[in-house]
Design a protein around this motif. Structure first.
Motif, PDB file in Angstrom:
ATOM      1  N   ARG A 220       0.864  -1.171   0.000  1.00  0.00           N
ATOM      2  CA  ARG A 220       0.000   0.000   0.000  1.00  0.00           C
ATOM      3  C   ARG A 220       0.903   1.225   0.000  1.00  0.00           C
ATOM      4  NH1 ARG A 220       0.761   2.546   4.541  1.00  0.00           N
ATOM      5  NH2 ARG A 220       1.297   1.399   6.432  1.00  0.00           N
ATOM      6  N   PRO A 221       0.440   2.338  -0.496  1.00  0.00           N
ATOM      7  CA  PRO A 221       1.278   3.547  -0.455  1.00  0.00           C
ATOM      8  C   PRO A 221       1.380   4.066   0.971  1.00  0.00           C
ATOM      9  CG  PRO A 221      -0.891   4.046  -1.350  1.00  0.00           C
ATOM     10  CD  PRO A 221      -0.819   2.556  -1.226  1.00  0.00           C
ATOM     11  N   GLY A 261       5.250  -0.137   3.797  1.00  0.00           N
ATOM     12  CA  GLY A 261       4.332  -0.170   2.664  1.00  0.00           C
ATOM     13  C   GLY A 261       3.393  -1.358   2.696  1.00  0.00           C
TER      14      GLY A 261
END
Length: 265
Positions: A220-221, A261
């Motif tokens: 994930r960002p 992340g």
């Protein structure tokens, strides 16, 4: 396991035969009422009055049980501890066997000597010898005793020597008010139940490993670290002074959100 198999060597037919492994055995009965009194033969009896037993090992393992307590045997399953009993020890070490022979010879010599010059008839000597190893033989060297834990099961009674009590553990259940059903010694019901639990536990472990393996593949960002000022202003709205543990928790969550992340741990 030959030692375990010997515990069944004397199991009789259904309805409560006896079982022993050649060393010792004992017995007791009743229902457990939490950690306080126990019902024995329909009467409420203080646990302090009951004859309990505590066994353990040098490594720190301990087991304290009272008549009426439920136990789990590795092989036989759930049973009810009845009492402890003493019985003649059948399996002696070489040293114990030699000491036994010497002591019995001494007992005979002392008996003959007590008769004086008249001596002792062969029949009386044989009578003394016939008491060796029997209930009448109270000498601890001539007739060493062993302690057995007598445990009742659904179809038999098993005697477990205290030196093998490490095979036992206390029965624990979420609802102590519900008495467990006693396992049956004969048949494979307990073995099948253990196999089902083992398979279920293995499947659960595999599911957890698969879950964490999947988590490692997800991304994930990360959150923008330049927004830290907004986070600090939000913290000021908390009306209480956070504890040290709460502060540590906040820091760990923030680090995971900004610098990792993957899914939050």
């Amino acid at each position: 396991d030959k030692d375990i198999d010997r515990e069944m060597s004397q199991i009789g037919g259904g309805g409560g035969g006896g079982a022993g492994d050649g060393d010792d055995g004992e017995e007791a009965e009743g229902g457990e009422l939490g950690g306080g009194p126990t019902v024995v033969d329909g009467k409420i009896v203080s646990r302090d009055v009951l004859q309990g037993i505590r066994v353990g090992s040098a490594g720190g393992w301990q087991l304290e049980i009272f008549p009426g307590d439920f136990l789990v045997h590795r092989k036989y399953g759930i049973g009810r501890f009845e009492k402890t009993v003493l019985t003649s020890k059948k399996k002696l070490t070489d040293e114990e066997k030699q000491a036994q022979r010497d002591r019995r010879e001494q007992i005979l010599r002392e008996a003959v000597k007590a008769r004086g010059s008249k001596g002792m008839p062969t029949e009386e000597v044989q009578k003394i010898m016939n008491t060796f190893g029997k209930e009448e033989d109270k000498d601890p060297i001539s007739n060493p005793q062993s302690t057995l834990l007598e445990i009742t099961y659904g179809d038999a009674t098993v005697h477990v020597p205290v030196e093998r009590a490490y095979r036992l553990s206390r029965y624990r259940a979420g609802d102590a008010a519900i008495k467990p059903r006693l396992s049956r010694v004969k048949g494979e019901a307990w073995l099948k139940a253990k196999n089902r639990v083992e398979a279920s536990t293995l499947q659960m472990a595999q599911d957890v490993l698969a879950l964490y393996a999947t988590r490692e593949t997800l991304n994930r960002p990360p959150f923008d670290p330049t927004l830290e000022g907004d986070v600090r202003r939000f913290e000021t709205t908390f009306p209480y002074e956070p504890t040290p543990d709460q502060i540590t928790c906040f820091e760990h969550v923030e680090n995971d959100m900004v610098w990792r992340g993957g899914p939050l741990g």
